[in-house]
Design an enzyme around this catalytic site. Sequence first.
Site, PDB file in Angstrom:
ATOM      1  N   GLU A  23       0.806  -1.219   0.000  1.00 34.65           N
ATOM      2  CA  GLU A  23       0.000   0.000   0.000  1.00 34.65           C
ATOM      3  C   GLU A  23       0.841   1.272   0.000  1.00 34.65           C
ATOM      4  O   GLU A  23       0.620   2.158  -0.819  1.00 34.65           O
ATOM      5  CB  GLU A  23      -0.944   0.019   1.216  1.00 34.65           C
ATOM      6  CG  GLU A  23      -1.775   1.285   1.227  1.00 34.65           C
ATOM      7  CD  GLU A  23      -2.844   1.325   2.307  1.00 34.65           C
ATOM      8  OE1 GLU A  23      -2.726   0.608   3.304  1.00 34.65           O
ATOM      9  OE2 GLU A  23      -3.799   2.100   2.121  1.00 34.65           O
ATOM     10  N   ASP A  25      -0.653  -5.103   3.012  1.00 32.33           N
ATOM     11  CA  ASP A  25      -1.213  -3.897   3.643  1.00 32.33           C
ATOM     12  C   ASP A  25      -0.667  -3.864   5.071  1.00 32.33           C
ATOM     13  O   ASP A  25      -1.044  -4.697   5.899  1.00 32.33           O
ATOM     14  CB  ASP A  25      -2.748  -3.961   3.654  1.00 32.33           C
ATOM     15  CG  ASP A  25      -3.353  -2.628   4.083  1.00 32.33           C
ATOM     16  OD1 ASP A  25      -2.624  -1.799   4.663  1.00 32.33           O
ATOM     17  OD2 ASP A  25      -4.555  -2.426   3.850  1.00 32.33           O
ATOM     18  N   ILE A  53      -0.972  -1.707   7.654  1.00 32.02           N
ATOM     19  CA  ILE A  53      -2.053  -1.493   8.645  1.00 32.02           C
ATOM     20  C   ILE A  53      -3.341  -1.336   7.858  1.00 32.02           C
ATOM     21  O   ILE A  53      -3.514  -0.354   7.129  1.00 32.02           O
ATOM     22  CB  ILE A  53      -1.859  -0.218   9.498  1.00 32.02           C
ATOM     23  CG1 ILE A  53      -0.509  -0.236  10.226  1.00 32.02           C
ATOM     24  CG2 ILE A  53      -3.007  -0.074  10.497  1.00 32.02           C
ATOM     25  CD1 ILE A  53      -0.285   0.986  11.137  1.00 32.02           C
ATOM     26  N   ASP A  54      -4.221  -2.302   7.973  1.00 31.87           N
ATOM     27  CA  ASP A  54      -5.536  -2.119   7.374  1.00 31.87           C
ATOM     28  C   ASP A  54      -6.466  -1.614   8.469  1.00 31.87           C
ATOM     29  O   ASP A  54      -6.628  -2.265   9.507  1.00 31.87           O
ATOM     30  CB  ASP A  54      -6.084  -3.412   6.771  1.00 31.87           C
ATOM     31  CG  ASP A  54      -7.406  -3.112   6.108  1.00 31.87           C
ATOM     32  OD1 ASP A  54      -7.433  -2.256   5.219  1.00 31.87           O
ATOM     33  OD2 ASP A  54      -8.424  -3.679   6.541  1.00 31.87           O
ATOM     34  N   THR A 106      -6.207   2.078   8.940  1.00 26.51           N
ATOM     35  CA  THR A 106      -5.335   3.160   9.428  1.00 26.51           C
ATOM     36  C   THR A 106      -6.146   4.256  10.108  1.00 26.51           C
ATOM     37  O   THR A 106      -5.730   4.805  11.130  1.00 26.51           O
ATOM     38  CB  THR A 106      -4.496   3.737   8.272  1.00 26.51           C
ATOM     39  OG1 THR A 106      -3.688   2.688   7.740  1.00 26.51           O
ATOM     40  CG2 THR A 106      -3.582   4.858   8.752  1.00 26.51           C
ATOM     41  N   ASP A 162      -5.917  -4.750   0.106  1.00 28.68           N
ATOM     42  CA  ASP A 162      -7.001  -4.967   1.078  1.00 28.68           C
ATOM     43  C   ASP A 162      -7.650  -6.333   0.875  1.00 28.68           C
ATOM     44  O   ASP A 162      -8.310  -6.852   1.779  1.00 28.68           O
ATOM     45  CB  ASP A 162      -8.112  -3.919   0.901  1.00 28.68           C
ATOM     46  CG  ASP A 162      -7.643  -2.500   1.142  1.00 28.68           C
ATOM     47  OD1 ASP A 162      -7.010  -2.261   2.180  1.00 28.68           O
ATOM     48  OD2 ASP A 162      -7.913  -1.623   0.296  1.00 28.68           O
TER      49      ASP A 162
END
Length: 288
Positions: free
Chosen positions: A81, A101, A103-104, A106, A231
């Site tokens: 990402e 990803d 931190i999904d 954020t 994601d």
Amino acid sequence: MKPSGEDQAAPAGGPWEDCFEAAVQLALRAGQIIRKALSEEKRVSTKTSAADLVTETDHLVEGLIISELQERFPSHRFIAEESAAAGAKCVLTPSPTWIVDPIDGTCNFVHRFPTVAVSIGFAVDQELEFGVIYHCTEERLYTGRRGRGAFCNGQRLQVSGETDISKALVLTEIGPRRDPATLKLFLSNMERLLHAKAHGVRVIGSSTLALCHLASGAADAYYQFGLHCWDLAAATVIIREAGGIVMDTSGGPLDLMSCRVVAAGTREMAMLIAQALQTINYGRDDEK
Ligand code: IPD
């Protein structure tokens, strides 16, 4: 049961075992960093919109995951990402490719809302081989390997068998865009599903964790426009291995780069959701 790195998935062995194990260990390490940082002060910047947030922890975790994997698997490729936000191309070639990803969720992370995850997917020959998603605050490790089932902390996952929208709990996410056309589409799709008498439509702020709830049978369907490949990659394997369906919003086969998805426990439910939705063209990840 807490994840230990060994007791949380299908028996060891099979292709890409060392990659899978590396993904599990890195997701757990990244999760520790994110869990600690959740309650600390953060430096927050915006990306494509005022609601598209990034912090130093997103960069730190992505750097950690990619540098460790690059060292162990130097010929592999990466789609991630924050690298994409910095201008890296997102091209899924037949080479072994990690889709990350860091931190999904954020925006949740920025607000200390504890629904945040690390997501690591892995594809070979443009086919998803495994996915690892770690719910950082609840310490839940979700894994799925092609042909080998999906698990959460050692327990096998199974999607719901629901086929009737009027009995369904549906999940979605708005994504970072706030332009009038996007907002109108988001609200009108929610309205359509509520008119179809869905029990509820939920937005939890982390698409990967919403998709894990679907894989666990805790929700019956998911849809989103504007969902990126990082994601979706890991969650797609987990849902399929839990017996679910992941498809395009048109009702056709999933295209990981198309930023459009419908997922459900059953094909009937996925088709009903796809038919109910109004669609919009969001652009593709591999055209940016
Ligand atoms: C976002 C979250 C959000 C969804 C967005 C995603 P990020 O990921 O999953 O719930 O609405 O489409 O991009 O930016 O937190 O990694």
